[in-house]
Motif scaffolding. Structure first.
Motif, PDB file in Angstrom:
ATOM      1  N   VAL A   1       3.294   3.575 -14.031  1.00 28.20           N
ATOM      2  CA  VAL A   1       2.144   2.703 -13.808  1.00 28.20           C
ATOM      3  C   VAL A   1       2.610   1.269 -13.501  1.00 28.20           C
ATOM      4  O   VAL A   1       2.124   0.624 -12.570  1.00 28.20           O
TER       5      VAL A   1
ATOM      6  N   LYS B   1      -9.390   6.943  -6.560  1.00 29.65           N
ATOM      7  CA  LYS B   1      -9.924   8.014  -7.413  1.00 29.65           C
ATOM      8  C   LYS B   1      -9.750   9.419  -6.838  1.00 29.65           C
ATOM      9  O   LYS B   1      -9.584  10.383  -7.565  1.00 29.65           O
TER      10      LYS B   1
ATOM     11  N   SER C   1      -5.805   6.184 -10.667  1.00 29.83           N
ATOM     12  CA  SER C   1      -6.315   4.893 -11.145  1.00 29.83           C
ATOM     13  C   SER C   1      -6.361   3.857 -10.013  1.00 29.83           C
ATOM     14  O   SER C   1      -7.022   2.839 -10.135  1.00 29.83           O
ATOM     15  N   ASN C   2      -5.674   4.117  -8.894  1.00 26.96           N
ATOM     16  CA  ASN C   2      -5.728   3.224  -7.733  1.00 26.96           C
ATOM     17  C   ASN C   2      -6.707   3.733  -6.683  1.00 26.96           C
ATOM     18  O   ASN C   2      -7.438   2.956  -6.078  1.00 26.96           O
TER      19      ASN C   2
ATOM     20  N   GLN D   1      -0.401   9.608 -18.521  1.00 24.11           N
ATOM     21  CA  GLN D   1      -1.468   8.612 -18.649  1.00 24.11           C
ATOM     22  C   GLN D   1      -2.439   8.737 -17.485  1.00 24.11           C
ATOM     23  O   GLN D   1      -2.487   7.903 -16.586  1.00 24.11           O
ATOM     24  N   SER D   2      -3.207   9.805 -17.513  1.00 19.43           N
ATOM     25  CA  SER D   2      -4.097  10.134 -16.413  1.00 19.43           C
ATOM     26  C   SER D   2      -5.272  10.900 -17.004  1.00 19.43           C
ATOM     27  O   SER D   2      -5.080  11.721 -17.900  1.00 19.43           O
ATOM     28  N   PRO D   3      -6.518  10.637 -16.539  1.00 18.13           N
ATOM     29  CA  PRO D   3      -7.702  11.187 -17.224  1.00 18.13           C
ATOM     30  C   PRO D   3      -7.788  12.710 -17.299  1.00 18.13           C
ATOM     31  O   PRO D   3      -8.164  13.251 -18.330  1.00 18.13           O
TER      32      PRO D   3
ATOM     33  N   GLY E   1      -7.171  12.059  -7.980  1.00 14.95           N
ATOM     34  CA  GLY E   1      -7.389  12.862  -9.186  1.00 14.95           C
ATOM     35  C   GLY E   1      -7.496  14.343  -8.868  1.00 14.95           C
ATOM     36  O   GLY E   1      -7.211  15.192  -9.714  1.00 14.95           O
TER      37      GLY E   1
END
Length: 312
Positions: free
Chosen positions: A52, A78, A75-76, A151-153, A81
């Motif tokens: 990140v 969407k 996160s940059n 670290q990703s949803p 994802g």
């Protein structure tokens, strides 16, 4: 004409990992194609920071290049994802067709607005689950385990929906977290489990193949914009050539890594097709939920492309 350039190329994995082998190949190809004028300095092992952080450094033009899990870019942008969705690809070859085709190209086209340029998709491969508590043979065995995720949803929600407690941490902190028992387990491709010596701090591995990670090779837009057309062409050619090499290495290493992991004394188990289906069913609601966030048109395009490839 080709001018002199020095390029810093950073990544999270350490020497000997297929990701770094790909970087070494890229550096060698670029040197060759530029007649020795472009020198790529490699910074593997997260020495310049976690993924990140490194992406921010690329956006600022402080670091020129990196390679990382494409899903981290959610996160940059969407839409990235979509590649994190669980149980998406049945094989690496399927993933290649999707990532090298219209779908992957359309994702790359969204990057320049964020200060990044994508050159090629490499692979990290299929992720598997390890832990220190017990062997996992069924869905219920995952319940209550503290599992480190990227670290990703989507990975966070994925493990929470399987009944685990997801703990997002940078890769650079993972070994210590396993060693101290901060987390019970983690999930990564076999090559990582071997390369990072997680077998020293984990007893059980389950071949779940719950997620496939395409990696993306990025160059800072500031750097890219400073290159002339001839230079851009050789950067692109080196990244593409290194891609085919890197994927081949990655797949060979993956096949061998499982045997090597067993040889360390770690217990390796498989899930039956019925149990895998239970995992797939448990994460279905997540796919619907995230489709809305990623953008329904992106997810629809992805599944359409998969159907075409599978001839359905």
């Amino acid at each position: 004409e080709i001018r002199e350039h020095q390029v810093k190329f950073a990544s999270a994995n350490t020497k000997g990992h297929p990701q770094v082998t790909g970087m070494e190949k890229f550096a060698e190809l670029l040197k060759e194609k530029s007649g020795g004028k472009i020198e790529v300095k490699l910074f593997p092992g997260g020495v310049l920071g976690g993924d990140v952080q490194t992406v921010s450094a690329l956006q600022g033009g402080v670091i020129e290049m990196t390679v990382l899990n494409a899903g981290i870019l959610a996160s940059n942008v969407k839409q990235f994802g979509a590649v994190d969705l669980p149980f998406l690809f049945n094989s690496g070859e399927e993933a290649d067709k999707v990532m090298d085709g219209a779908f992957g190209t359309n994702l790359m086209n969204l990057l320049p607005d964020t200060g990044l340029v994508g050159l090629a998709y490499w692979e990290l491969g299929f992720r598997n689950l390890t832990n220190n508590r017990h062997q996992i043979t069924k869905l219920e065995d995952i319940k209550g385990l503290k599992i480190r995720t990227i670290q990703s949803p989507i990975p966070i929600e994925l493990f929470n929906s399987l009944g685990a407690n997801a703990v997002p941490l940078p890769y650079t902190e993972l070994y210590t977290a396993l060693e101290t028992g901060t987390v019970d387990g983690q999930e990564n491709p076999a090559a990582n489990i071997l390369n990072a010596k997680f077998y020293e701090v984990q007893k059980y591995m389950t071949v779940t193949r719950h997620q496939y990670n395409p990696q993306i090779v990025l160059i800072s837009k500031k750097t890219w914009d400073g290159l002339n057309d001839e230079e851009k062409a050789i950067f692109q050619a080196a990244a593409t050539e290194a891609r085919d090499f890197q994927r081949k290495v990655s797949r060979e290493v993956d096949a061998k890594a499982i045997e090597d992991i067993k040889a360390t004394g770690m217990e390796v188990g498989e899930l039956s097709p019925e149990e895998t289906q239970k995992l797939r069913d448990a994460v279905k609601p997540l796919i619907d939920k995230f489709a809305a966030e990623i953008g329904p048109e992106t997810v629809t395009a992805l599944f359409k492309e998969l159907e075409t490839i599978r001839g359905k």
